[in-house]
Design a protein around this motif. Sequence first.
Motif, PDB file in Angstrom:
ATOM      1  N   ASN A  70       0.842  -1.193   0.000  1.00  0.00           N
ATOM      2  CA  ASN A  70       0.000   0.000   0.000  1.00  0.00           C
ATOM      3  C   ASN A  70       0.875   1.241   0.000  1.00  0.00           C
ATOM      4  OD1 ASN A  70      -2.126   1.880   0.476  1.00  0.00           O
ATOM      5  ND2 ASN A  70      -1.811   1.697   2.676  1.00  0.00           N
ATOM      6  N   VAL A  71       1.903   1.253   0.837  1.00  0.00           N
ATOM      7  CA  VAL A  71       2.815   2.396   0.937  1.00  0.00           C
ATOM      8  C   VAL A  71       3.767   2.451  -0.254  1.00  0.00           C
ATOM      9  CG1 VAL A  71       4.797   3.307   2.232  1.00  0.00           C
ATOM     10  CG2 VAL A  71       2.707   2.654   3.434  1.00  0.00           C
ATOM     11  N   ILE A  72       4.369   1.300  -0.602  1.00  0.00           N
ATOM     12  CA  ILE A  72       5.304   1.271  -1.733  1.00  0.00           C
ATOM     13  C   ILE A  72       4.594   1.697  -3.022  1.00  0.00           C
ATOM     14  CG2 ILE A  72       6.702  -0.251  -3.195  1.00  0.00           C
ATOM     15  CD1 ILE A  72       7.293  -1.914  -0.651  1.00  0.00           C
ATOM     16  N   GLY A  73       3.399   1.151  -3.260  1.00  0.00           N
ATOM     17  CA  GLY A  73       2.640   1.494  -4.459  1.00  0.00           C
ATOM     18  C   GLY A  73       2.178   2.933  -4.478  1.00  0.00           C
ATOM     19  N   SER A  74       1.793   3.455  -3.312  1.00  0.00           N
ATOM     20  CA  SER A  74       1.351   4.848  -3.215  1.00  0.00           C
ATOM     21  C   SER A  74       2.504   5.799  -3.525  1.00  0.00           C
ATOM     22  CB  SER A  74       0.798   5.126  -1.810  1.00  0.00           C
ATOM     23  OG  SER A  74       0.302   6.434  -1.717  1.00  0.00           O
ATOM     24  N   ALA A 194      -8.082 -10.666  -4.913  1.00  0.00           N
ATOM     25  CA  ALA A 194      -6.807 -11.377  -5.107  1.00  0.00           C
ATOM     26  C   ALA A 194      -7.040 -12.887  -5.196  1.00  0.00           C
ATOM     27  CB  ALA A 194      -5.841 -11.050  -3.958  1.00  0.00           C
ATOM     28  N   GLN A 195      -7.903 -13.405  -4.314  1.00  0.00           N
ATOM     29  CA  GLN A 195      -8.218 -14.840  -4.330  1.00  0.00           C
ATOM     30  C   GLN A 195      -8.921 -15.245  -5.623  1.00  0.00           C
ATOM     31  OE1 GLN A 195     -10.403 -15.677  -0.704  1.00  0.00           O
ATOM     32  NE2 GLN A 195      -8.648 -16.756   0.156  1.00  0.00           N
ATOM     33  N   ASN A 196      -9.919 -14.436  -6.013  1.00  0.00           N
ATOM     34  CA  ASN A 196     -10.711 -14.756  -7.201  1.00  0.00           C
ATOM     35  C   ASN A 196      -9.890 -14.674  -8.491  1.00  0.00           C
ATOM     36  OD1 ASN A 196     -12.996 -15.141  -5.606  1.00  0.00           O
ATOM     37  ND2 ASN A 196     -13.676 -13.011  -5.826  1.00  0.00           N
ATOM     38  N   MET A 197      -8.944 -13.722  -8.550  1.00  0.00           N
ATOM     39  CA  MET A 197      -8.128 -13.531  -9.750  1.00  0.00           C
ATOM     40  C   MET A 197      -6.896 -14.438  -9.748  1.00  0.00           C
ATOM     41  SD  MET A 197      -8.199  -9.391 -10.270  1.00  0.00           S
ATOM     42  CE  MET A 197      -7.074  -9.478 -11.660  1.00  0.00           C
ATOM     43  N   GLY A 198      -6.624 -15.050  -8.606  1.00  0.00           N
ATOM     44  CA  GLY A 198      -5.458 -15.922  -8.523  1.00  0.00           C
ATOM     45  C   GLY A 198      -4.141 -15.183  -8.482  1.00  0.00           C
ATOM     46  N   VAL A 199      -4.174 -13.920  -8.021  1.00  0.00           N
ATOM     47  CA  VAL A 199      -2.932 -13.149  -7.869  1.00  0.00           C
ATOM     48  C   VAL A 199      -2.687 -12.897  -6.385  1.00  0.00           C
ATOM     49  CG1 VAL A 199      -3.170 -12.035 -10.117  1.00  0.00           C
ATOM     50  CG2 VAL A 199      -4.128 -10.920  -8.085  1.00  0.00           C
ATOM     51  N   SER A 200      -1.517 -12.410  -6.056  1.00  0.00           N
ATOM     52  CA  SER A 200      -1.177 -12.192  -4.653  1.00  0.00           C
ATOM     53  C   SER A 200      -1.817 -10.911  -4.122  1.00  0.00           C
ATOM     54  CB  SER A 200       0.339 -12.098  -4.482  1.00  0.00           C
ATOM     55  OG  SER A 200       0.824 -10.891  -5.036  1.00  0.00           O
ATOM     56  N   GLU A 201      -1.956 -10.840  -2.801  1.00  0.00           N
ATOM     57  CA  GLU A 201      -2.479  -9.627  -2.159  1.00  0.00           C
ATOM     58  C   GLU A 201      -1.557  -8.442  -2.413  1.00  0.00           C
ATOM     59  OE1 GLU A 201      -2.915 -10.722   1.924  1.00  0.00           O
ATOM     60  OE2 GLU A 201      -4.687 -11.960   1.574  1.00  0.00           O
ATOM     61  N   GLY A 202      -0.260  -8.724  -2.513  1.00  0.00           N
ATOM     62  CA  GLY A 202       0.712  -7.654  -2.779  1.00  0.00           C
ATOM     63  C   GLY A 202       0.472  -6.988  -4.115  1.00  0.00           C
ATOM     64  N   VAL A 203       0.136  -7.785  -5.140  1.00  0.00           N
ATOM     65  CA  VAL A 203      -0.128  -7.238  -6.483  1.00  0.00           C
ATOM     66  C   VAL A 203      -1.354  -6.340  -6.457  1.00  0.00           C
ATOM     67  CG1 VAL A 203      -0.889  -7.849  -8.823  1.00  0.00           C
ATOM     68  CG2 VAL A 203       0.995  -9.101  -7.751  1.00  0.00           C
ATOM     69  N   ILE A 204      -2.418  -6.787  -5.796  1.00  0.00           N
ATOM     70  CA  ILE A 204      -3.636  -5.978  -5.704  1.00  0.00           C
ATOM     71  C   ILE A 204      -3.371  -4.671  -4.957  1.00  0.00           C
ATOM     72  CG2 ILE A 204      -5.947  -5.872  -4.661  1.00  0.00           C
ATOM     73  CD1 ILE A 204      -5.846  -7.572  -7.174  1.00  0.00           C
ATOM     74  N   SER A 205      -2.587  -4.748  -3.885  1.00  0.00           N
ATOM     75  CA  SER A 205      -2.357  -3.554  -3.071  1.00  0.00           C
ATOM     76  C   SER A 205      -1.445  -2.553  -3.744  1.00  0.00           C
ATOM     77  CB  SER A 205      -1.795  -3.938  -1.698  1.00  0.00           C
ATOM     78  OG  SER A 205      -0.558  -4.604  -1.831  1.00  0.00           O
ATOM     79  N   THR A 207      -1.217  -2.007  -6.894  1.00  0.00           N
ATOM     80  CA  THR A 207      -1.875  -1.444  -8.077  1.00  0.00           C
ATOM     81  C   THR A 207      -3.200  -0.767  -7.694  1.00  0.00           C
ATOM     82  OG1 THR A 207      -2.816  -3.647  -8.516  1.00  0.00           O
ATOM     83  CG2 THR A 207      -0.822  -3.033  -9.708  1.00  0.00           C
ATOM     84  N   MET A 208      -4.226  -1.591  -7.448  1.00  0.00           N
ATOM     85  CA  MET A 208      -5.570  -1.070  -7.189  1.00  0.00           C
ATOM     86  C   MET A 208      -5.652  -0.181  -5.944  1.00  0.00           C
ATOM     87  SD  MET A 208      -9.067  -3.228  -6.536  1.00  0.00           S
ATOM     88  CE  MET A 208      -8.835  -4.204  -8.023  1.00  0.00           C
ATOM     89  N   ILE A 209      -5.168  -0.685  -4.814  1.00  0.00           N
ATOM     90  CA  ILE A 209      -5.275   0.078  -3.568  1.00  0.00           C
ATOM     91  C   ILE A 209      -4.401   1.327  -3.620  1.00  0.00           C
ATOM     92  CG2 ILE A 209      -4.831   0.034  -1.075  1.00  0.00           C
ATOM     93  CD1 ILE A 209      -5.619  -2.880  -1.038  1.00  0.00           C
ATOM     94  N   ALA A 210      -3.172   1.188  -4.143  1.00  0.00           N
ATOM     95  CA  ALA A 210      -2.259   2.327  -4.208  1.00  0.00           C
ATOM     96  C   ALA A 210      -2.811   3.445  -5.089  1.00  0.00           C
ATOM     97  CB  ALA A 210      -0.899   1.868  -4.733  1.00  0.00           C
ATOM     98  N   VAL A 211      -3.350   3.073  -6.247  1.00  0.00           N
ATOM     99  CA  VAL A 211      -3.946   4.085  -7.137  1.00  0.00           C
ATOM    100  C   VAL A 211      -5.155   4.724  -6.456  1.00  0.00           C
ATOM    101  CG1 VAL A 211      -5.179   4.457  -9.305  1.00  0.00           C
ATOM    102  CG2 VAL A 211      -3.123   3.044  -9.268  1.00  0.00           C
ATOM    103  N   GLY A 212      -5.964   3.895  -5.792  1.00  0.00           N
ATOM    104  CA  GLY A 212      -7.157   4.404  -5.108  1.00  0.00           C
ATOM    105  C   GLY A 212      -6.832   5.429  -4.044  1.00  0.00           C
ATOM    106  N   THR A 213      -5.794   5.155  -3.243  1.00  0.00           N
ATOM    107  CA  THR A 213      -5.443   6.109  -2.182  1.00  0.00           C
ATOM    108  C   THR A 213      -4.713   7.336  -2.732  1.00  0.00           C
ATOM    109  OG1 THR A 213      -3.449   4.803  -1.714  1.00  0.00           O
ATOM    110  CG2 THR A 213      -5.365   4.394  -0.328  1.00  0.00           C
TER     111      THR A 213
END
Length: 312
Positions: A70-74, A194-205, A207-213
């Motif tokens: 979340n922090v690294i992506g932000s 992340a579970q549904n797409m089969g990717v890691s929580e780190g990838v979602i955070s 990209t999606m979470i970092a852009v969102g914040t």
Amino acid sequence: MSVFYVIIGLILLVVGGEFLVRSSIGLSFKLSISKMVIGMTVVSFATSAPELLVSLQAALDGSPAIALNNVIGSNIANIGLVLGITAIIGPIAVSKDFYKLNWPVMMLFSLVLYYFLWNDNVLTQIEGIILLVGLAVFLFVLIRSARKEDISIEEVDDSLAEIGYGKIFIWLLIGGVALYFGSELLVNGAKDIAQNMGVSEGVISITMIAVGTSVPELAASVIAAMKGEKAISLGNLIGSNIFNIASVLGLTAIIKEIPVTEAQILSRDIFWMLGFAAVLLLLVFLPKKFALNRFKGVFLFLGYILFIYLVL
């Protein structure tokens, strides 16, 4: 439903963050804190609240990868996305404070974070305290230098000095509740995606979470740039990155230590954050000094698009 949770969570974080910023400024005026100190400390802490709540919620929920990325992506989004798009709309002048204080401190905190994580694969409570102490020293130097140069803070709304304690309390309550539920919905929704797409929580955070914040900063910068106003203070954006590492991860680590659970955080993600920071210094000096023009903005933005493509 997971996507719906993420969207509602982001909306609540934006709303909660805005109420928290306004109530914090109003309370600071009541406590007779100078406008300059409010702008450099209170506003910075308050605007980091969404990232803090998301990281803390993720760490407590057993998803430390979300807390870290979340922090690294932000931080990556602040330079590549926000600064890139803003520079494309209109060139940004860079002050000498950038290379004298702000950039070196951002790079130092970034490298210290990398060392702390690489050393034993965990951000410990002691390391969290060190980050917070480092932030306090930085703020002390920043305020002292600003007083010497008599810098005025334009982004603090003077009208908030007139609001009463009742409204401040209500705003604080709304902000706190919105941030709490927003972070919970966002973290839970992101984990499900992340579970549904089969990717890691780190990838979602990262990209999606970092852009969102980063959306509030991006929206404010684009609107200001389109109006022809001073689009963004590079110092404030660098300051946001410093606060993300020192206050968000520092406070989260003090409350609950953050282990590195996904290898790519240390083998890939954090190097992108360091890379964007390093490239920014080169762009400020080459070829035209102390200016970020449209060409440099396009370069940063395309770099961010490449980053998202490679991560996904």
